[in-house]
Design a protein around this motif. Structure first.
Motif, PDB file in Angstrom:
ATOM      1  N   GLU A 144       0.940  -1.288   0.040  1.00 62.56           N
ATOM      2  CA  GLU A 144      -0.066  -0.065   0.132  1.00 62.56           C
ATOM      3  C   GLU A 144       0.789   1.387  -0.127  1.00 62.56           C
ATOM      4  O   GLU A 144       0.259   2.012  -0.631  1.00 62.56           O
ATOM      5  CB  GLU A 144      -1.087  -0.057   1.117  1.00 62.56           C
ATOM      6  N   GLU A 145       1.943   1.430   0.692  1.00 59.11           N
ATOM      7  CA  GLU A 145       2.959   2.400   0.718  1.00 59.11           C
ATOM      8  C   GLU A 145       3.477   2.797  -0.735  1.00 59.11           C
ATOM      9  O   GLU A 145       4.067   3.837  -0.748  1.00 59.11           O
ATOM     10  CB  GLU A 145       4.009   2.311   1.770  1.00 59.11           C
ATOM     11  N   LEU A 146       3.717   1.876  -1.348  1.00 63.99           N
ATOM     12  CA  LEU A 146       4.190   1.949  -2.528  1.00 63.99           C
ATOM     13  C   LEU A 146       3.289   2.117  -3.853  1.00 63.99           C
ATOM     14  O   LEU A 146       3.075   3.356  -4.491  1.00 63.99           O
ATOM     15  CB  LEU A 146       5.281   1.042  -3.058  1.00 63.99           C
ATOM     16  N   VAL A 153      11.999  -6.401  -3.660  1.00 67.86           N
ATOM     17  CA  VAL A 153      10.659  -5.352  -3.359  1.00 67.86           C
ATOM     18  C   VAL A 153      11.005  -4.824  -1.805  1.00 67.86           C
ATOM     19  O   VAL A 153      10.864  -3.674  -1.606  1.00 67.86           O
ATOM     20  CB  VAL A 153       9.464  -5.911  -3.497  1.00 67.86           C
ATOM     21  N   ASP A 154      11.466  -5.718  -0.993  1.00 72.60           N
ATOM     22  CA  ASP A 154      11.550  -5.314   0.599  1.00 72.60           C
ATOM     23  C   ASP A 154      12.591  -4.301   0.749  1.00 72.60           C
ATOM     24  O   ASP A 154      12.382  -3.322   1.293  1.00 72.60           O
ATOM     25  CB  ASP A 154      11.733  -6.548   1.400  1.00 72.60           C
ATOM     26  N   ALA A 197      14.135   1.570   1.303  1.00 72.71           N
ATOM     27  CA  ALA A 197      15.021   2.756   0.754  1.00 72.71           C
ATOM     28  C   ALA A 197      13.843   3.830   0.505  1.00 72.71           C
ATOM     29  O   ALA A 197      14.029   5.002   0.735  1.00 72.71           O
ATOM     30  CB  ALA A 197      15.369   2.275  -0.595  1.00 72.71           C
ATOM     31  N   VAL A 198      12.549   3.588   0.114  1.00 73.09           N
ATOM     32  CA  VAL A 198      11.505   4.672  -0.145  1.00 73.09           C
ATOM     33  C   VAL A 198      11.229   5.164   1.135  1.00 73.09           C
ATOM     34  O   VAL A 198      11.302   6.348   1.323  1.00 73.09           O
ATOM     35  CB  VAL A 198      10.435   3.940  -0.887  1.00 73.09           C
ATOM     36  N   ASP A 199      10.761   4.184   2.012  1.00 72.82           N
ATOM     37  CA  ASP A 199      10.619   4.960   3.450  1.00 72.82           C
ATOM     38  C   ASP A 199      11.764   5.914   4.049  1.00 72.82           C
ATOM     39  O   ASP A 199      11.536   6.623   4.852  1.00 72.82           O
ATOM     40  CB  ASP A 199      10.386   3.570   4.362  1.00 72.82           C
TER      41      ASP A 199
END
Length: 90
Positions: A21-23, A70-71, A76-78
């Motif tokens: 959901e966050e991505l 993916v994890d 990295a995005v977070d």
């Protein structure tokens, strides 16, 4: 060892990214564009990609490696470290 066509690998990764959901889909498309730009860069090679009969394939230890990729992207995005994430592909 699992070898899959590069297109299938990309679709698998995108599917997993969309599942977070966050991505979501926007980040999945962003990941695809960035990954393809790395794959198609002159003078740059990703060791897991091999070419057979003019077709590109991605080598995985096993399919769980997709989840790790993916994890790592989610982390990295977070943490705002996407640039560092992409440097790991060299």
């Amino acid at each position: 060892m699992v070898t899959m066509p590069l297109e299938d690998f990309i679709e698998e990764v995108k599917s997993e990214i969309i599942g977070y959901e966050e991505l979501g889909e926007e980040k999945a498309l962003e990941w695809e564009q960035k990954f393809l730009s790395l794959v198609n860069s002159e003078g740059r090679s990703i060791p897991q990609i091999e070419v057979k009969n003019g077709k590109k394939f991605y080598r995985l230890e096993d399919e769980s490696e997709i989840f790790k990729i993916v994890d790592m992207y989610l982390a990295a995005v977070d943490s705002g470290e996407e640039e560092e994430y992409w440097k790991k592909w060299d």
